[in-house]
Design a protein around this motif. Sequence first.
Motif, PDB file in Angstrom:
ATOM      1  N   THR A 171      13.691 -17.361 -66.044  1.00 21.74           N
ATOM      2  CA  THR A 171      12.656 -18.384 -66.132  1.00 21.74           C
ATOM      3  C   THR A 171      11.650 -18.114 -67.251  1.00 21.74           C
ATOM      4  OG1 THR A 171      11.492 -17.177 -64.379  1.00 21.74           O
ATOM      5  CG2 THR A 171      12.828 -19.064 -63.716  1.00 21.74           C
ATOM      6  N   ASP A 172      11.874 -17.039 -67.998  1.00 26.93           N
ATOM      7  CA  ASP A 172      11.003 -16.703 -69.129  1.00 26.93           C
ATOM      8  C   ASP A 172      11.452 -17.482 -70.356  1.00 26.93           C
ATOM      9  OD1 ASP A 172       9.940 -15.235 -71.491  1.00 26.93           O
ATOM     10  OD2 ASP A 172       9.194 -13.859 -69.951  1.00 26.93           O
ATOM     11  N   THR A 229       9.436 -17.925 -50.818  1.00 30.63           N
ATOM     12  CA  THR A 229       9.065 -19.242 -51.328  1.00 30.63           C
ATOM     13  C   THR A 229      10.028 -20.322 -50.847  1.00 30.63           C
ATOM     14  OG1 THR A 229       8.184 -18.127 -53.288  1.00 30.63           O
ATOM     15  CG2 THR A 229       8.433 -20.512 -53.421  1.00 30.63           C
ATOM     16  N   ALA A 270       0.174 -27.033 -55.485  1.00 30.77           N
ATOM     17  CA  ALA A 270       0.172 -26.827 -56.936  1.00 30.77           C
ATOM     18  C   ALA A 270       1.510 -26.274 -57.394  1.00 30.77           C
ATOM     19  CB  ALA A 270      -0.954 -25.866 -57.321  1.00 30.77           C
ATOM     20  N   ASN A 271       1.980 -26.740 -58.530  1.00 33.46           N
ATOM     21  CA  ASN A 271       3.296 -26.338 -59.028  1.00 33.46           C
ATOM     22  C   ASN A 271       3.419 -24.832 -59.217  1.00 33.46           C
ATOM     23  OD1 ASN A 271       4.002 -28.992 -59.043  1.00 33.46           O
ATOM     24  ND2 ASN A 271       3.954 -29.253 -61.262  1.00 33.46           N
ATOM     25  N   ASP A 272       2.364 -24.191 -59.750  1.00 31.36           N
ATOM     26  CA  ASP A 272       2.475 -22.759 -60.041  1.00 31.36           C
ATOM     27  C   ASP A 272       2.604 -21.909 -58.774  1.00 31.36           C
ATOM     28  OD1 ASP A 272      -0.101 -23.052 -59.118  1.00 31.36           O
ATOM     29  OD2 ASP A 272      -1.072 -22.209 -60.888  1.00 31.36           O
ATOM     30  N   SER A 273       2.285 -22.478 -57.614  1.00 28.75           N
ATOM     31  CA  SER A 273       2.392 -21.713 -56.364  1.00 28.75           C
ATOM     32  C   SER A 273       3.819 -21.672 -55.827  1.00 28.75           C
ATOM     33  CB  SER A 273       1.469 -22.308 -55.296  1.00 28.75           C
ATOM     34  OG  SER A 273       1.934 -23.579 -54.869  1.00 28.75           O
ATOM     35  N   LEU A 283       6.573 -21.441 -58.072  1.00 25.76           N
ATOM     36  CA  LEU A 283       7.436 -20.949 -59.139  1.00 25.76           C
ATOM     37  C   LEU A 283       7.466 -19.422 -59.118  1.00 25.76           C
ATOM     38  CD1 LEU A 283       6.426 -23.329 -62.070  1.00 25.76           C
ATOM     39  CD2 LEU A 283       8.213 -23.630 -60.341  1.00 25.76           C
ATOM     40  N   PHE A 339       7.308 -29.608 -65.241  1.00 27.37           N
ATOM     41  CA  PHE A 339       7.513 -28.176 -65.078  1.00 27.37           C
ATOM     42  C   PHE A 339       7.809 -27.485 -66.400  1.00 27.37           C
ATOM     43  CE2 PHE A 339       8.291 -29.888 -60.895  1.00 27.37           C
ATOM     44  CZ  PHE A 339       7.739 -28.925 -60.044  1.00 27.37           C
ATOM     45  N   PRO A 340       7.546 -26.170 -66.489  1.00 34.13           N
ATOM     46  CA  PRO A 340       7.964 -25.407 -67.668  1.00 34.13           C
ATOM     47  C   PRO A 340       9.462 -25.598 -67.891  1.00 34.13           C
ATOM     48  CG  PRO A 340       6.560 -24.066 -66.266  1.00 34.13           C
ATOM     49  CD  PRO A 340       6.848 -25.326 -65.501  1.00 34.13           C
ATOM     50  N   TYR A 377      12.232 -23.810 -65.720  1.00 30.47           N
ATOM     51  CA  TYR A 377      12.236 -24.278 -64.332  1.00 30.47           C
ATOM     52  C   TYR A 377      12.766 -25.708 -64.243  1.00 30.47           C
ATOM     53  CZ  TYR A 377       9.596 -20.182 -62.808  1.00 30.47           C
ATOM     54  OH  TYR A 377       9.209 -18.901 -62.514  1.00 30.47           O
TER      55      TYR A 377
END
Length: 507
Positions: free
Chosen positions: A30-31, A219, A234-237, A239, A285-286, A289
């Motif tokens: 995911t980087d 998750t 929130a999306n970042d929570s 991922l 999303f990034p 992801y």
Amino acid sequence: MKVFFATLLLSLMLINIAYAQMKSDPISLTDESYDKLGKKQLAQVSGRVLNATPEELANLKISYTFVNLIGPSQSSNETKVNVDGRFEFTQMYILPYQQVWFSLGDYAYTCLYLQDGLEITFDLNKLKKKKIYMIGDGITFAGKDAEVNRQMNEYILFDKKHNPDFYKPLQQLKPSTQDFQYKLDSLFTIQRKTNLAFYQTYGNSCKSLIDAATEAQYTYKKLDYYLTNKIKVANDSILVPIYSISNDVSDYFRFLHYYVKYVLYPFNETRGDYVKVMDYANQTFPKNYADIINLRFEDNDIAAQNKIYKTILNKLNCQWAKKNIGIEIDGLNVKQTKLEQLLVSSKTAPKQTSLGTIIKEFPFDAELISNRSKDGSELLKTIKAKYPNKLIVLDIWATWCAPCIGQMPYSKKLHHKAKATKLPVEFVYLCTDQGSNREKWINKVVELEQPGIHLFVNDSLITELFSLFNRSGFPTYAVIKPNGEIDTKGISWMSDVTLEKLKEMTK
């Protein structure tokens, strides 16, 4: 001056050490740097069995199941050992540390992680004395992935020993459970402590893989809760970084996709339009992801799935994702060509039977029949009359039911074994028309090359059979014995049925 050069030399050494450590650390899928620094090719597994007779090698079967990011959650394969005791197989997709569940006959069961390449040696003399579960005396890992495989198998055993009360409560924890979040957090507090104890005992060379898989599992359970209760967060929570493709990670991917599609995507009227949902994921999303979310769009029909993947290909952001979807498209093209050839080769003239009209006959010992019975009771009587003095195995399934399709290979093997031993058994498959159509039914039977008698029936008739059998859901199995007795409890899963069990049922 000497002090200056000593300081400079020390600085260069520290930089080299830091670089070496950075190089040795795995890179998360995911980087954003994964395309440049991540995995570039499929990993090869080479193996050898020592101290085995030619007869033992000839009868020794190897089975291995890949955990996937794309397509079905798992894919199973088999191979035989060569006369020199050697065997090999190749990773299916270019994915980091792809988990493979591996069996060497009845002698060993272990978990492999494929990244760069692995060599496995089995000593049959030792395995005859004690079967290996994960790791032990009689199995040796070598090659670039050796240390990871030693560590990860030690971790599996360590986790089972020191955290035995984790998995059953986790499975029992449902989104409707009172104090769900508190109970989930309590369980994973214990799990993370177990992980820490493992690092203190065995070192932390696999810490990235273990921690990420633990967070993916945590998750995934939260996403199940959010999905059921339609909670937006929130999306970042939601991922987490991904370093391996394991069962826990596969569950996380699946529920992340569902959560985006059914909770976050804001337009109910276009929720079924995968192109619009893909565009939403790309915008929200990034990019890594977003690709993972979009790779999870699925259809059980080969042609429909191929169309989806070819559309996805043009919307993916990362090269690693495009390479893997390309592998899947190539495989689907081969399957689709074979399917078309089989369909063209079958030019069955419609024939009437007591069950209905035979619309297709195939060389893999299959008859496809359009059902003529008006209700469930009539269908059962007709099937029994059609195959007197035989054991009839009924398989009630749906073209969209993954567990149904996953069990088909087991009944396929049983069909061929029963035929080879002249056991009086008929396998009859009743496919519901709910959520399907005749073309999809035919295509799925041909894709699987599933032998037996196949009927396509109205869902109201299936509902009646469920009521008669006091069962519900797909797949459902029932047996009509030669004496006419109907047994609805004898088979839960086809994977549990042996030829010996069928022989007992014929008595």
